[in-house]
Design an enzyme around this catalytic site. Structure first.
Site, mmCIF file in Angstrom:
data_model
loop_
_atom_site.group_PDB
_atom_site.id
_atom_site.type_symbol
_atom_site.label_atom_id
_atom_site.label_comp_id
_atom_site.label_asym_id
_atom_site.label_seq_id
_atom_site.Cartn_x
_atom_site.Cartn_y
_atom_site.Cartn_z
ATOM 1 N N LYS A 82 -14.128 84.858 14.594
ATOM 2 C CA LYS A 82 -13.506 84.724 15.918
ATOM 3 C C LYS A 82 -14.227 83.629 16.694
ATOM 4 O O LYS A 82 -15.461 83.556 16.664
ATOM 5 C CB LYS A 82 -13.585 86.072 16.651
ATOM 6 C CG LYS A 82 -12.847 86.106 17.979
ATOM 7 C CD LYS A 82 -12.893 87.508 18.572
ATOM 8 C CE LYS A 82 -12.146 87.610 19.886
ATOM 9 N NZ LYS A 82 -12.196 88.978 20.454
ATOM 10 N N SER A 118 -7.783 90.961 21.737
ATOM 11 C CA SER A 118 -7.927 89.522 21.742
ATOM 12 C C SER A 118 -8.263 88.929 20.374
ATOM 13 O O SER A 118 -8.094 87.732 20.190
ATOM 14 C CB SER A 118 -9.004 89.109 22.746
ATOM 15 O OG SER A 118 -10.267 89.623 22.356
ATOM 16 N N SER A 154 -10.309 95.047 21.456
ATOM 17 C CA SER A 154 -9.920 93.769 20.854
ATOM 18 C C SER A 154 -10.093 93.626 19.349
ATOM 19 O O SER A 154 -9.628 92.652 18.772
ATOM 20 C CB SER A 154 -10.671 92.627 21.525
ATOM 21 O OG SER A 154 -10.002 92.294 22.703
#
Ligand code: GLN
Length: 486
Positions: A78, A153, A177
């Site tokens: 990420k 996210s 997330s």
């Protein structure tokens, strides 16, 4: 079978027996990324050349008899976890050209273990969102149906794992997330206990809630990645100096005697989709059938979790994001001669609308006149939520619930309605407020063919109990074997 479809543990066995090389595996993943990225949009940066160089080193290590469970395994990270010499944008215009001078603690560990970093994946800007639509860089589509959001996210991580654009991934979870995108994309995701994994080098959103964790194709891989990233780090003052068990050893334990708690408030929460509710109920039955015993528990303060979280998280964010001022690093509006004007204009240009909304809310909540009414009150509610879980875990080992009230929604459907987006975090936020671990495992599909996840939550540092339940459930079902058609 294509090499890119392998799980971490399958690839490891083939690497170990020298049936495949890491260079072949990495090349296969990079080719896969090239062919599906235009449709899925999971990656912000593909680091093809360095990935191949790391794969070559991994092959040399393996030839020399040095192999860990991650040697030569291609992973996607990420884009808010710092990677030395590899751009880390947080999906924000303000950090679009930021190249970190150091590796996050977890990246150091992965590199030491010989993992290959394929690239950096998309997310909501600074991890603020539940759909990846708030990325300042690009949109990511759900591999199961490209018209739908992948969740957020960590949407890039979940989509990349589901679409076989990496073998495994790391995401971060502040209010859901990791778990929510894992649920929406039909993969496994775990948010560890607060303090289990070092946050050193994780760009901060809300420091009292953030944790790094794995997104993987199955539960075994989740245990393997947890082994690799967990553990004490003096560089993070909230990292806990506790031994890390070998999480893979719990995979083979049965469920006899395990007590499953079902929070009674969760069924009455507004907006729970009938198909999600049905899939979770069936999962509970399956787990009971495997020998576990179900008990009803109560988490009476659940209905206040969204309100408390959406005061605490923006407050911490407003403080953490003060550092993006155009001076130290990142974007600067060079056209301004006045310092205050430069700050104002850099931040106006660099942040997207959701991030600005959070900064404004957080600054307001922390201001002298409102601190008691908002931040202090929310912190008190947080304590009540912590006590709810303490009470519940006296009568059970793990809790089961939905991850999200609905399957993935259509891109654009909730983009203009922040409140609707926030309310969909109701099942995941409490774990972060309480600091307990939570995970998502695939437990069904909607009639439309979109994945549904089961949430398993455990007491502090009880990840192994969750892994055990998740693995037994996975082995009794075949949801994890289904792949999106791309
Ligand atoms: N959806 C939540 C938010 O927007 C959680 C995000 C996260 O876990 N990073 O804040």
């Amino acid at each position: 079978m294509n090499l890119y479809e392998l799980t971490i543990h399958e690839a490891h066995n083939l690497l170990k027996s020298r049936e495949i090389s890491s260079q072949e595996l990495t090349k296969s993943v990079l080719d896969r990324v090239e062919s599906v990225e235009p449709r899925v949009g999971a990656y912000i940066t593909v680091a093809g050349e360095t990935a191949m160089a790391q794969a070559e080193l991994a092959d040399k290590a393996i030839a020399g008899g040095n192999i860990t469970h991650l040697t030569g395994i291609p992973l996607a990270i990420k884009d808010l976890i710092c990677t030395k010499d590899l751009r880390t944008t947080c999906a924000s215009k303000i950090l679009e050209n930021f190249v970190p001078p150091y590796d996050a603690f977890v990246i150091k560990k992965l590199k030491k273990a010989g993992a290959v970093i394929v690239g950096k994946v998309n997310m909501d800007e600074f991890a603020m969102g539940s759909s990846t639509e708030h990325s300042g860089i690009k949109l990511t589509n759900n591999p199961w149906d490209l018209a739908y959001i992948p969740g957020g996210s960590s949407g890039g991580s979940a989509a990349a794992v589901a679409a076989d654009m990496c073998i495994g991934s790391l995401g971060s979870d502040t209010g859901g997330s990791i778990r929510q995108p894992a649920s929406h994309c039909g993969v496994v995701g775990m948010k560890p206990t607060y303090g289990r994994v070092s946050r050193f080098g994780l760009v901060a959103f809300a420091s009292s809630l953030d944790q790094i964790g794995p997104l993987t194709k199955d539960v075994t891989d989740c245990a393997v990645l947890m082994n690799a990233i967990s553990g004490y780090d003096a560089g993070d003052s909230t990292s806990v100096p506790m031994d890390v068990p070998d999480y893979t050893t719990f995979l083979k334990e049965g469920l006899k005697g395990v007590k499953i708690g079902i929070p009674k408030e969760y069924n009455a929460l507004p907006g729970l989709d009938a198909e999600v509710s049905e899939a979770v109920k069936n999962a509970v039955k399956t787990i009971e059938g495997l020998g576990a015993e179900c008990v009803e528990v109560s988490l009476p303060h659940t209905e206040y979790a969204v309100a408390a979280y959406y005061v605490i998280a923006p407050s911490e964010a407003s403080s953490n994001l003060a550092r993006y001022d155009g001076v130290k690093y990142g974007l600067r509006d060079k056209g301004k001669n006045d310092l205050i004007e430069m700050y104002r204009s850099t931040r106006s240009m660099g942040f997207g609308s959701e991030v600005k909304r959070r900064i404004i809310i957080g600054t307001y909540c922390l201001s002298a006149g409102y601190y008691d009414a908002y931040y202090r009150k929310a912190s008190q509610v947080r304590t009540l939520i912590i006590e709810d879980f303490k009470r519940a875990f006296k009568s059970c080992d793990v809790l089961l619930s939905p991850v999200a009230p609905t399957p993935a929604f259509k891109t654009g459907e909730r983009a203009e309605d922040p409140l609707k987006m926030y309310l969909s975090d109701i099942f995941t936020l409490s774990a972060n407020l309480a600091g307990i671990p939570g995970m998502s495992v695939p437990c069904g599909f909607s009639t439309q063919g979109l994945p549904i996840g089961l949430q398993i939550m455990g007491n502090h540092f009880n990840e192994e109990k969750m892994i055990k339940v998740a693995y037994n459930f996975e082995q009794a079902t075949d949801f994890h074997n289904k792949k999106p058609k791309l």
